[in-house]
Every structure is written in structure tokens, then in C-alpha cells.
Write an enzyme that holds these catalytic residues in place. Sequence first.
Site, PDB file in Angstrom:
ATOM      1  N   ARG A 218       0.841  -1.191   0.000  1.00 39.13           N
ATOM      2  CA  ARG A 218       0.000   0.000   0.000  1.00 39.13           C
ATOM      3  C   ARG A 218       0.877   1.241   0.000  1.00 39.13           C
ATOM      4  O   ARG A 218       1.992   1.231   0.528  1.00 39.13           O
ATOM      5  CB  ARG A 218      -0.904   0.022   1.238  1.00 39.13           C
TER       6      ARG A 218
ATOM      7  N   TYR B 277      -1.523  -3.622  -6.828  1.00 35.58           N
ATOM      8  CA  TYR B 277      -1.263  -4.407  -5.627  1.00 35.58           C
ATOM      9  C   TYR B 277      -2.342  -4.315  -4.566  1.00 35.58           C
ATOM     10  O   TYR B 277      -2.793  -3.225  -4.213  1.00 35.58           O
ATOM     11  CB  TYR B 277       0.068  -3.991  -5.001  1.00 35.58           C
ATOM     12  N   GLY B 278      -2.709  -5.452  -4.024  1.00 32.28           N
ATOM     13  CA  GLY B 278      -3.486  -5.591  -2.793  1.00 32.28           C
ATOM     14  C   GLY B 278      -4.381  -4.436  -2.415  1.00 32.28           C
ATOM     15  O   GLY B 278      -5.334  -4.112  -3.125  1.00 32.28           O
TER      16      GLY B 278
ATOM     17  N   LYS C 240      -9.516  -2.243   2.030  1.00 32.74           N
ATOM     18  CA  LYS C 240      -9.172  -1.080   2.848  1.00 32.74           C
ATOM     19  C   LYS C 240      -9.949   0.166   2.409  1.00 32.74           C
ATOM     20  O   LYS C 240     -10.416   0.945   3.235  1.00 32.74           O
ATOM     21  CB  LYS C 240      -7.672  -0.813   2.790  1.00 32.74           C
TER      22      LYS C 240
ATOM     23  N   HIS D 175     -10.951  -2.050  11.918  1.00 31.04           N
ATOM     24  CA  HIS D 175      -9.815  -2.872  11.484  1.00 31.04           C
ATOM     25  C   HIS D 175      -9.587  -3.957  12.537  1.00 31.04           C
ATOM     26  O   HIS D 175      -8.647  -3.896  13.316  1.00 31.04           O
ATOM     27  CB  HIS D 175      -8.592  -1.955  11.340  1.00 31.04           C
TER      28      HIS D 175
ATOM     29  N   SER E 217      -0.016  -3.302  12.491  1.00 29.43           N
ATOM     30  CA  SER E 217       0.640  -4.338  11.684  1.00 29.43           C
ATOM     31  C   SER E 217       1.812  -4.948  12.469  1.00 29.43           C
ATOM     32  O   SER E 217       2.328  -4.348  13.406  1.00 29.43           O
ATOM     33  CB  SER E 217       1.118  -3.755  10.364  1.00 29.43           C
TER      34      SER E 217
ATOM     35  N   CYS F 297       1.761  -7.431  14.511  1.00 31.87           N
ATOM     36  CA  CYS F 297       1.426  -7.959  15.842  1.00 31.87           C
ATOM     37  C   CYS F 297       0.792  -9.341  15.748  1.00 31.87           C
ATOM     38  O   CYS F 297       0.446  -9.943  16.757  1.00 31.87           O
ATOM     39  CB  CYS F 297       0.478  -7.014  16.573  1.00 31.87           C
ATOM     40  N   GLY F 298       0.589  -9.848  14.544  1.00 35.58           N
ATOM     41  CA  GLY F 298       0.087 -11.211  14.381  1.00 35.58           C
ATOM     42  C   GLY F 298      -1.427 -11.324  14.465  1.00 35.58           C
ATOM     43  O   GLY F 298      -1.959 -12.236  15.088  1.00 35.58           O
TER      44      GLY F 298
ATOM     45  N   ASP G 161      -9.400  -9.484   9.525  1.00 37.12           N
ATOM     46  CA  ASP G 161      -8.962  -8.117   9.209  1.00 37.12           C
ATOM     47  C   ASP G 161      -9.989  -7.028   9.489  1.00 37.12           C
ATOM     48  O   ASP G 161      -9.626  -5.976   9.982  1.00 37.12           O
ATOM     49  CB  ASP G 161      -8.532  -8.060   7.733  1.00 37.12           C
TER      50      ASP G 161
ATOM     51  N   ARG H  48       2.205 -12.039  -0.262  1.00 36.41           N
ATOM     52  CA  ARG H  48       0.842 -12.325   0.217  1.00 36.41           C
ATOM     53  C   ARG H  48       0.285 -13.637  -0.308  1.00 36.41           C
ATOM     54  O   ARG H  48       0.658 -14.095  -1.388  1.00 36.41           O
ATOM     55  CB  ARG H  48      -0.100 -11.203  -0.257  1.00 36.41           C
TER      56      ARG H  48
HETATM   57  O1  TSX Z   1       1.519 -13.564  15.933  1.00 34.44           O
HETATM   58  C1  TSX Z   1       2.149 -13.532  16.964  1.00 34.44           C
HETATM   59  N1  TSX Z   1       1.505 -13.694  18.170  1.00 34.44           N
HETATM   60  C2  TSX Z   1       0.025 -13.834  18.220  1.00 34.44           C
HETATM   61  C3  TSX Z   1      -0.359 -15.214  18.019  1.00 34.44           C
HETATM   62  C4  TSX Z   1      -1.569 -15.674  18.218  1.00 34.44           C
HETATM   63  N2  TSX Z   1       3.513 -13.337  16.900  1.00 34.44           N
HETATM   64  C5  TSX Z   1       4.189 -13.106  15.632  1.00 34.44           C
HETATM   65  C6  TSX Z   1       4.263 -11.604  15.407  1.00 34.44           C
HETATM   66  C7  TSX Z   1       4.658 -11.219  14.038  1.00 34.44           C
HETATM   67  C8  TSX Z   1       3.524 -11.278  13.060  1.00 34.44           C
HETATM   68  C9  TSX Z   1       4.239 -13.338  18.063  1.00 34.44           C
HETATM   69  N3  TSX Z   1       5.537 -13.177  18.274  1.00 34.44           N
HETATM   70  C10 TSX Z   1       3.601 -13.530  19.295  1.00 34.44           C
HETATM   71  C11 TSX Z   1       2.197 -13.731  19.353  1.00 34.44           C
HETATM   72  O2  TSX Z   1       1.641 -13.912  20.433  1.00 34.44           O
HETATM   73  N4  TSX Z   1       4.559 -13.457  20.256  1.00 34.44           N
HETATM   74  C12 TSX Z   1       5.732 -13.248  19.622  1.00 34.44           C
HETATM   75  C13 TSX Z   1       7.046 -13.122  20.289  1.00 34.44           C
HETATM   76  C14 TSX Z   1       7.643 -14.512  20.383  1.00 34.44           C
HETATM   77  C15 TSX Z   1       8.354 -15.015  19.316  1.00 34.44           C
HETATM   78  C16 TSX Z   1       8.855 -16.314  19.368  1.00 34.44           C
HETATM   79  C17 TSX Z   1       8.650 -17.085  20.507  1.00 34.44           C
HETATM   80  C18 TSX Z   1       7.962 -16.561  21.583  1.00 34.44           C
HETATM   81  C19 TSX Z   1       7.452 -15.257  21.519  1.00 34.44           C
HETATM   82  N5  TSX Z   1       9.116 -18.413  20.532  1.00 34.44           N
HETATM   83  C20 TSX Z   1      10.223 -18.875  21.124  1.00 34.44           C
HETATM   84  O3  TSX Z   1      10.946 -18.120  21.690  1.00 34.44           O
HETATM   85  C21 TSX Z   1      10.462 -20.320  20.997  1.00 34.44           C
HETATM   86 MN    MN Z   2      -5.241  -5.101   7.948  1.00 38.17          MN
END
Ligand code: TSX
Ligand code: MN
Length: 614
Positions: free
Chosen positions: A78, A217-218, A226, A246, A268, A270-271, A293, A383
Site C-alpha cells: 500500500r 497491488y493488494g 481497505k 480494522h 501491523s 502484531c500477528g 482483518d 501475500r
Molecule cells: O503472531 C504472533 N503472536 C500472536 C499469536 C496468536 N507473533 C508473531 C508476530 C509477528 C507477526 C508473536 N511473536 C507472538 C504472538 O503472540 N509473540 C511473539 C514473540 C515470540 C516469538 C517467538 C517465541 C515466543 C514469543 N518463541 C520462542 O521463543 C520459541
Molecule cells: Mn489489515
Amino acid sequence: MDFNIPLDEWTANKNLKKFIKDKIDLCKPKNVYLCSGTKEEYDELMNQMVIDGKAIKLNDQKRPNSYFFKSDPEDVARVEERTFICSEKEIDAGPTNNWHNPNEMKIKLLNLFDGSMQGRTMYVIPFSMGPIGSDKSHIGIEITDSAYVVCNMHIMTRMGKKVIDHLKDEDFIECMHSVGKPLQENEKDTLWPCDPENRYIVHFPEEKSIWSYGSGYGGNALLGKKCFALRIASTMAKKDGWLAEHMLILGITNPEGEKKYFVAAFPSACGKTNMAMLNPSLPGWKIECIGDDIAWMKISEDGRLWAINPEAGFFGVAPGTSYDTNYNAMKSLEKNSIFTNVALTQDNDVWWEGMTKNEPENMINWLGKKHSKEEKAAHPNARFTSPAHQCPIIDKDFENPKGVPISAIIFGGRRDDVVPLVYEAFDWQHGTFLGASVSSQMTAAAKGNIGKLRHDPFAMLPFCGYNMADYFDHWLGFDKKMTSKNLPKIFYVNWFLKDENQKGFIWPGFSDNIRVLKWMFERVDNKVGFKKTAIGNIPNIEDLNVDGLNLSKNTLEKLLEIDLDKWEKEVLELKNYFSIFKDKLPEGIIDQLNKLNERVLKEKSKRCEPSYKE
Ligand code: TSX
Ligand code: MN
């Protein structure tokens, strides 16, 4: 003009016919294709793109009915600096958006779109955001000169004839898209046509239209996502008293079989998609996915807040996705998927950083070159586009036009310090303040700002279609539309705390986040306790199930620690950030900031009082 089927046969909607005819006159395409939305259409378009060299069909044994695309290296994400909100008044776009005078912008766009589809097919895509016929759904018509966009829209939305049949005389959101690469007579097309120098992603909130030029793109090109479901829908939601957010939507069931639905907003990196498809580590607990999303939420007759996912697919970041980090996403993308800017393996399958521990040999990277270990095989923003119904834990109410009732709203961000693992807001006003306070430390290596704090209120910074201060106000007033017993509880989480030396993460995250969700679930029913602190209510240490985690008491305390000195600084940081909204910042936010400050100072003074016991 050459149509695949006569326009009158396709639709009787006068506004739609006029819209199409006007845009033919403007864009001057070679021919017009009115989309049916059938599988045959999808297969034909994909076949043609394979013949043209724009797509590669993946190994049908390994990844059935799936395709690989690589974009122009200049067109990979984006473009926020090229994204505009063209409200009549500048103040209605606010300090977090790029504003441009709508009349001037229209002239600029009309110039760009004039003849922009020369030598190309103009596709017309009727699509519904949300289940067709739901009182929470809205219809859009996207006109595009990109078959890649049509195929992605097949997966990401409900689209085609069924939408036209439903449309009748209803209104629709006008979505104009062109890759911005008209073809002269006998000019050979490029593999990923685009015009990176002249990209414009433009929203006209008052007339509810979207014009996107120069990118394939996307989020720049799939205009239902979006542009419509967030930027335009947020302005509609403000006006009509609902919420376009969002947020992921998940269902959570406890071992007794009781089920609740939560929504969650994270910036973004944060998973969010991982959270939406969480594979819980606690026995007997179940997570089901409604969306990863976007959530559209409206108050129903029962006075509760009900949410739908306006999308029909996942457009997820591939790197970092593995059977370990997100099993359900990996299952979702095993077939019938589109991959963009990933790496190709020697047996014509896909790969990206983080998918497997070891890299396959002899890959072609996302740029089409032989992969070398020094470079990334997949682009960091590569993606997958996959149908939501392929997710093994898709919720049975995913297609329910009523949506699902929401019991809790979760905000979060990535902070290595200061913000505890989880806390609960005292009430709706405080919860709104937590949403407005969302911030995240940056992980992007690009601009040398790793670790710098980025404020991203409600994770809506690039997606709010109007003045963010008015958006805060909309949220602050939302509790008055509901009775207090129906108000969702509001929480803030941080999975990313690090130890003193800032080395490792101290919370295992991923599957173990169910332990935090469990506490929230039981808080909703008031079945578990909490400890009141200056910033909000946190779990009592014994109320958080950490069985089998091997966390030291010290670590557990650190996860739930409120460092008052750091929070005093946090208040200043927030005050400073909120100053960008000047006199538009609602009283309710100022009030919450002052109250937080007072609570922190009061706690601090308690701590400093001399102790006379001994
Ligand atoms: O998505 C993540 N979540 C939510 C999951 C449901 N991630 C990935 C973030 C980038 C997109 C995370 N990264 C999470 C998390 O809860 N926590 C972390 C940090 C982390 C990374 C690796 C490990 C532990 C915590 N693992 C080991 O140390 C083996
Ligand atoms: Mn999004």
C-alpha cells in the site's frame, strides 16, 4: 463497444448502466467484460494470464488450482503517502490523512483515467461486502483493467451475477481502478503493468466513491478491502451509528461448551491473522475464526453489538506463516489460492521466510532471479489470497447474515516494556481511551527506526476515512446507544514484553495467548477476579492459568508489572501525541488522560509515603 454479454441482459439497474457507459467513454477500453463470478470465469482468466506469462500455475499435486504472481518491484505494498481523503472540508480529513481539494483531484483523476484502458479489457465486478442480503452488508461495483484484481476479488468478496440479481435499484459504491498503463496499437503488455510514479488512491467520502490509479497491488487495487470496507465504510458508520473497524473476529468456547465472540484490533506486525486462527494450548478450549482483518458492527434490536466479516477470504502476509505459527492459515492456503511475491521452489511450489526451518534448494526469488542465501527469497510483504471457507476452524456463523454478538473488544500493540500482558478498562469511556492510545514499536528494518514508537489509534491510522478526532468522539458516544449490560468489555494486551536485557520475549505468545483470552472470557461473566491498578484492572497472579509454562514467579510479576515512573512518562508521550488533534480532541479523551495521570501520581505518592511498620 464489444461486450461479453449485452449490458441490458446483465443488469436493469439504470444507475449501474450509466456508471458503466460513462466509464467506457472515459477509459476507452478495447472491450468490456461483465463478470459472472463463476468458477469457469476464474479459470479462464487465470489460463489467459498463464498464457500471457503473467502467472505461473503451481504444481497441481502439491498446491491444487493455485497460482503464482510476481509484481513490479516498485509496486509491492500500500502507498500511504499517495492515499487521499478528498472531503469537501480539509478539517474533515484531519491531521492523520492526506487531504486534497475534491474538485482539483477529480480533474487530475479524469485526466489520468482518460484513455487509461486503451488496448485493454475493462472488467466490471459487482461485489458484496458481507453476506449477500444481510442488513449489515453493502454493495460495490469495481471497474478495473486488471484480470489479477478480478481473480483476487473472486476470493476476497462475494461477487458476480448473484450480486447483480440482488442489487435491483439499490445504491452501490463506485470503485474505479486502472493500472495506468494504456497500450498503443501493437504494443506488448508488461507482466505486471502499473505506473509507480503516478499512483493515486483517492476517496471521496461525501459521494462515496473510490478512484485508484497506477497500482495493481493488494490494498491499492482490491478496492472492497481497505478503501471501501474501512475508509468509506467508516464515514458511513459514523453517519449511520455503527462501527467499521480494522478488527479480527473470533469465537471462543470454554470446556463447558459456552461460546462468546471477541473482536481485536492490532497494528501491523502484531500477528492479527495468527490470533484470528489461534490453536489453543489449554485443553478443552476452542477458537473459531470469523475474520482476520475487518469487522462491521451494528446494534441489533436486542440492544447487543453484532459483527460481520465483510470479506470472504484472507489476504495475508506470507513470511512468518508456518504450520507452527499458524496451522489453520497454512491449511487455508493449501489449494485454490493466489500467491504474490513469494519464492518459487524447483518443483513449482511456493516458499517464504519462516515457512520451514530449512530453505529448499534451487529457488527462484520473488524478483524472478536464482535465490542466493544473502537475499530474501520472498518479499517481506508477500501475500497469499485464500478462501475463508478453507480455514479448518472457520466459524459456522461465518455466513450468517445476522453476524455474531460481541462480548469483548481487545486492543493491543507491540511493546517491549511498560505495557503489561493484559489489562481491562474500567468502563466504555476508558476503553475508548485505550483504543485511542494504541501504539506499537516498529519492526520494519527499512528506515532505521526499529523500536521507535508509532501511534496507531484503534489500528485505524491509515484506514479512517475522516477526522480521527471525530472518530474518537463517535466511539466515546457509542455506549449511549446500548444498555450497559450489553456493552462489550474492553481489554488491552501486549504479547511482546522482553526481559531486562531486552533480549528474549518473556511471554510464549501464539497458542498460549488462550490463557489471556480465558481470563477475559471469565471476566465477561464476572467469574474471575482482578486487581485494580492505576492503568486498569489486571489479573491476580493466581487467576491466570500458566500451568505447564515454566514461567518463574519473577517473570510472571514482570508480565503484570505496572511501573509508575514509566507510566508517568507514557502519559506525557500520549499527551504529546494527542496534541496533533488540536481543539478537535474530544473532552472525553482529555478527561481520561487527566484521570490516568491522577491515578498514576496518587499511586506513586502512596508508594513514597514512609512506612511506619517497623
Ligand atoms: O503472531 C504472533 N503472536 C500472536 C499469536 C496468536 N507473533 C508473531 C508476530 C509477528 C507477526 C508473536 N511473536 C507472538 C504472538 O503472540 N509473540 C511473539 C514473540 C515470540 C516469538 C517467538 C517465541 C515466543 C514469543 N518463541 C520462542 O521463543 C520459541
Ligand atoms: Mn489489515
